[in-house]
Structures are given as structure tokens and as C-alpha cells.
Write a protein that holds these residues in place. Structure first.
Motif: not given
Ligand SMILES: NC(=O)c1ccc[n+]([C@@H]2O[C@H](COP(=O)([O-])OP(=O)(O)OC[C@H]3O[C@@H](n4cnc5c(N)ncnc54)[C@H](OP(=O)(O)O)[C@@H]3O)[C@@H](O)[C@H]2O)c1
Ligand SMILES: NC(=O)c1ccc[n+]([C@@H]2O[C@H](COP(=O)([O-])OP(=O)(O)OC[C@H]3O[C@@H](n4cnc5c(N)ncnc54)[C@H](OP(=O)(O)O)[C@@H]3O)[C@@H](O)[C@H]2O)c1
Lengths: 307, 307
Positions: B44-49, B119-140
Motif C-alpha cells: 500500500a505504501r509503494d502504491l500510494g493507496l 455502509a455498503h458500496p455495491v461495487a466490486g470485482t473478483e480481484r482482491s488485495g492492495p493491487d486490485a484497487g482503482f479510483a473509479s470502482l465506485f463510479h456509477a
């Protein structure tokens, strides 16, 4: 490819894609086509799905050395009867039906004395009709041939080459085994998807509008499959009944086991299943049968950083 | 947004995406983060999450005015206990867990006297872990808040604004209703997908390699879902048992009905179901909750002419 005149009967997703595929990959091969629906024929003409769209089924196949029936499984017998008067003696008759034992019987009954080699390209989308076809539908997909006992080896080789030219890899198997394999990899998934979407449509506790809104949690993937053509799928279940029932009983048994695990709060049983299922996904992605990007790479939330 | 210091506990897909989303959409908001796994913290440090990754949970939340727990549902209690010593009096504690009644109880028990709005954002993918995140996951996507009775309205409004800033549309509902809705739209689909992939892995009649090869007939869509994180999903089924069992019984009843229709060769019953299910798909596509292109637009057979 030794076929020079290919006739396509049924100009929907499969028939249209074959026509476009032949045009893209096999210059010089002449294609004709017929569909029982005049509107589909008109649309196929506009789109140029085949070289010539012909209004009479027997005429459409008159000079063909390969005829491919691309109609719903339940319409194969009728389509075969309609082309019978036009078939030349040396023609190879094939089809693309999703269930093979029933189709093989129907074609053999209806077209005695003709060489018949059924086939099933394992490629499709949820769309149907003449506007749904595209030339690369069969790229990187398997096509299964189910030649009956005694089918001439040279015709099997020719048909293999035909499908390879459209981009597919060909496998030969027994029709009965085909029906069992496809029951698992296609028919049960469709039935389950249709059923779960049906269940969700009819709940008292949860409205349809809620189901639609919160579908991104997993449900939406099922709705895509459950938007497939009703006629096609009714026919598949009517014509692959035994294999479907056998696989369904296995699945329903496994589902009951999971139900018991949930009722008992048995986290280990769940964790075990949820871990085992990952290997198959890996295989599918490695073998190019799916897109490895998250969410299949769909762009509906304008993802920026997806790997 | 009135939050100026946001602490994220659990830096996987959800936590990472929130961190990146805040950075992308809310300049000036300071983020800190903690994960119990030192390797995840390093990544998470390396990726600047988040702005600062901190090695101690209580320190990580020390100055935050919003803390979001992004750990598996079964780890919420433990994560809450670990941050408790560092929470400041005015902080709002929230989470993103996929089941809400159980989490609400765990957080209320563990953090008495603090304001908690799950809360529960109804947004996700089948990936998990720190490398799976992206800023637009919650868009729309929808984000459901389940404030307990008596939750302060200004905090509900602040949290609403926070999720809106990340691109979501916010809905408020009762935790029990949430759990019922999500059982249908997410939990049962996952359970069914895991089970069917398990069934297909264990057959005698059909090999695993055949299942992989011919997966493009429908099965592959299920394997994507069934590649989701086992810990997350075990916890969901352990913590939303009653709603899941209720919905499962509905689904299994409907599946038995379809089994009977297939056994009886009742084409009309099948056709009827297969037609009814199309309306929901239309709604999902119209409301932007899925990609309308065939196969979700996935590019794995280099389609040229897809609409
Ligand atoms: N869709 C898939 O994903 C997929 C994949 C592999 C194999 N298949 C198989 O491919 C075959 C065709 O499926 P498809 O998806 O291409 O369906 P489709 O898009 O609905 O096309 C079938 C066409 O055949 C026409 N037709 C029906 N009865 C006919 C007859 N007796 N003579 C001539 N034309 C007739 C239909 O007209 P009307 O609609 O007006 O009746 C329709 O235009 C089916 O056997 C299916 O099992 C489908
Ligand atoms: N994935 C989805 O599609 C989705 C969608 C909506 C909501 N959610 C919910 O979001 C939450 C997180 O899911 P996710 O997909 O982000 O999972 P994830 O990628 O696995 O991330 C969770 C992280 O939390 C860490 N963790 C576990 N216990 C912890 C503790 N006590 N304190 C601090 N960190 C801890 C995990 O470390 P280890 O892995 O080393 O244990 C992991 O790095 C879950 O409650 C899930 O139900 C998920």
C-alpha cells in the motif's frame, strides 16, 4: 478448403457469422442463404451476410457442396425436409445445433442417403437474429464435430478445415459425450441463470427496481445469459433432456450440501469449496477462453486503473 | 465534504479504491491507512493507496474524523477493537461490509458511545488485495447506508456526500432489508456460481480439461464470480445466514419446478420463464448497471463488428 459453394440455412447469429466469416477468410467461396422469415432474408440481403439470399430453401442449396443448418434445434427436421429436394448427391450436410444426439437423429431420418456430419461451434453471445452476427465470432473458440459411425474421413477433414479457416480449433467427439459436456458447460449454466433471474423477479420482499439497482453485486452477470433467445433454449432443453437432468441432479445435490453448511455455520466447508473453484478459472483464462481483466474488462464504470 | 482526515482500515480492493478515490476526487483530504498484514502495508505504501500507512491501528485512526473499516465481515469486530483506543470523540465510524445486520451489531458492541453508520458500496470485482484497487470502482454504482435508529442526520448527510464525491449514488435503508436485497442480488449468485463450478470440477463423465475448453458456452461467466475471495465470501455466508437461506429456498424451489418442466418436456413453461427474464436485463442495461455490448464487450475473440 475444398468447399467452393456453401449454403447457409437460418440467417441469425450463427448463420450470419458463418456467412461473414467465409467472406472475411475465404475469398472465392460462393455463399447462398435462406431463412424462413422474409424479414430476416431482407435484412440479411441489406447486411450482405451471404453472397445471395434466395427465397426458396431447395433453390438456396441447389449447387452447394456444403450446407449448414443454423436454425433452432427443434427446427432442424423441418429445415432439412425443406432443403431435401434441392440437395445434390455429393453435398455434405452439417449444422450448428447446441445439442447433438437429437439433431443427428432428425437429420439422418429426414435426409437418408446423404452424408451428414453434425457440428457445434462453442461460440455465441446473448444476441440473436441477423444483426447479431460478426465474422470473428469463431476466433479462438472450439468447434466440436460429431461424425456418425462410418462418416467418410475426407469429409470430416474438409469440415475440420472449414472451421479452422473461420478461426476455430476443431475437436471430434461422440454425440452422446458432446451432450453431456455441453450440459455442464452451457445448458445448466443457462438454466440456472434463467431460474435465478425468475426467482428475483417474483419476490415480495425485494422489488424489481431494487434488484436492478443493486445488480452489480453479481446478479447482473446472470441476467446477460438469461437474455438469450427463448426459442433456442427451449429447444435445447427439449432435445438434451437426459444429460441435463443428470447434471441438474448433481448440481442440486451439491447445492443442498452447501445449504446445510450455511445452516450449520460450517465456515470450513464453505472456504474449502470457494478455494477449489479458483483452479478452473485459472485454466480458462490461461487457455484464452476468457478475458482475464476484472469484470471481463467491461467498461461500465469507466475504470481507469484496471490491470 | 466535511471530513478532512479519513482513516482506512484494511487496504485491499475496497480500502485501496477508497484511498485512491479520495486522492482523485478530494484534494486536501488527508488519508491514513492500516492493514493487519505487514506485506499489504508495504504494498500500500509503494502504491500510494493512502497518504500515510501506519503500522499501529490505534495510531492510524488517531486524528481521523471518518474511519472506514474495509476488512472481511468476520474481522470487523477485531478491527474495531484494535482501533478503539485511538478513536477521537467526534469521529464517525463506518465500514463497507457486504452484510449489514451482523456488522452493525459487532461495531455497536465493540465501540459503545461512538457514532456508527454502516455502509455498503455495491461495487466490486473478483480481484482482491492492495493491487486490485482503482479510483473509479465506485463510479456509477450505488452505495447503501444503513444508519441505526437515532443516527445523527448531519453525519448521515456527511457520509452521503463522501460517497457521492467518489462517484456513487447513495440510498438509505434498514440493515435487515439490505441483507435481504443483497442475498438476492449478490450472495445467492455467488453461492450458485461457486457450487456449479464445484460440481463441474468433480464429474466422472466430463474431465476438467473439457470443462475449461468448452466454457465459452456459458460456464465461464460463472467462473469469474467463483474466483472471488474465499475469506470474504465465507464471512458473508456466516453473517447473512437467515436471508441467504430464505432466498436459497425460493431459488431451489424454482429450480425444482424447472426440473419438472424439463422432465415432462413442457416447452411452454420453459419458453415462458425464458421470456420473462429479459425485462430485468433491459432495466439493468438502461440504468447503466451493465455494459450492453454482447459478452459485456469482452475482447477475448477480437470481435470486429460488435454493435
Ligand atoms: N446463440 C448461440 O450462442 C449459439 C451458439 C452455438 C450454437 N447455437 C445454435 O445455432 C442455431 C441457431 O442459433 P442462433 O443463435 O443463430 O439463432 P437465431 O439468431 O435466432 O437464428 C436462427 C434463424 O433461423 C430461422 N429459422 C427458424 N426456423 C427455420 C426454418 N425451418 N428454416 C429456415 N430458417 C429458420 C429463424 O427465423 P425466426 O427467428 O423468424 O424463426 C432465425 O432467423 C441453434 O441451433 C443454436 O442451438 C447457438
Ligand atoms: N470485493 C468486493 O467485490 C466487495 C464489494 C463490496 C463490499 N465488499 C466488502 O469489503 C470488505 C473488504 O473486501 P475486499 O474485497 O477489499 O477484501 P481484500 O481485498 O481481501 O482486503 C481486505 C484487507 O483487510 C485486511 N484485514 C483482515 N483482517 C484485518 C484486521 N483485523 N485489521 C486490519 N486489516 C485486516 C486483509 O489482510 P489479509 O488478507 O492479510 O487478511 C486485507 O488486506 C469486506 O467486508 C467485503 O464484504 C467487498
Amino acid at each position: 478448403m475444398s468447399f467452393t459453394r456453401v449454403a447457409i440455412v437460418g440467417l441469425g447469429l450463427l448463420g450470419g457469422s458463418i456467412g461473414l466469416g467465409v467472406r472475411a477468410h475465404r475469398h472465392g467461396v460462393v455463399t447462398t442463404g435462406y431463412d424462413s422469415d422474409p424479414q430476416v432474408r431482407a435484412r440479411a440481403r441489406d447486411l450482405g451476410l451471404v453472397g445471395t439470399v434466395i427465397d426458396d430453401p431447395a433453390e438456396a442449396v441447389r449447387q452447394a457442396d456444403l450446407v449448414i443448418l443454423c436454425v433452432p434445434v427443434g427446427a432442424m427436421r423441418q429445415a432439412a425436409a425443406a432443403i431435401a429436394p434441392g440437395l445434390s448427391p455429393g453435398v455434405l450436410v452439417s449444422d450448428v445445433g447446441s445439442a447433438k444426439q437429437g439433431v443427428a437423429r432428425a437429420l439422418a431420418d429426414t435426409l437418408p442417403g446423404h452424408t451428414i456430419i453434425p457440428a457445434h461451434p462453442v461460440a455465441g453471445t446473448e444476441r440473436s437474429g441477423p444483426d447479431a452476427g460478426f465474422a470473428s465470432l469463431f476466433h479462438a473458440r472450439w468447434c466440436i464435430l460429431t461424425p456418425p459411425d462410418g462418416a467418410p474421413a475426407d469429409k470430416v477433414a474438409d469440415l475440420t478445415e472449414f472451421w479452422q479457416a473461420l478461426g476455430s480449433t476443431v475437436e471430434v467427439m461422440d454425440a452422446g459425450h458432446h451432450d453431456m459436456v455441453l450440459a455442464v458447460t452451457s445448458h445448466i449454466p443457462h438454466l440456472v441463470a434463467y431460474t435465478i433471474v425468475g426467482t428475483a423477479s417474483d419476490l415480495e420482499q425485494v422489488t424489481r427496481s431494487e434488484v436492478i439497482k443493486y445488480s452489480a453485486g453479481g446478479f447482473r452477470d446472470f441476467t446477460r445469459i438469461a437474455a438469450s433467445d427463448p426459442t433456442m433454449w427451449r429447444d435445447v432443453f427439449l432435445h438434451n433432456r437426459d444429460a441435463v437432468l443428470e447434471m441438474m441432479d448433481r448440481f442440486m445435490g451439491d447445492l443442498s450440501t452447501m445449504r446445510s453448511a450455511i445452516a450449520a455455520g460450517d465456515g470450513d466447508a464453505m472456504f474449502d469449496l470457494f478455494t477449489r473453484t479458483r483452479a478452473i478459472r485459472r485454466g480458462i483464462v490461461e487457455q484464452g477462453q476468457d478475458d482475464a481483466r476484472p469484470d471481463f474488462g467491461r467498461g461500465d464504470h469507466d475504470r481507469e486503473n484496471a490491470a
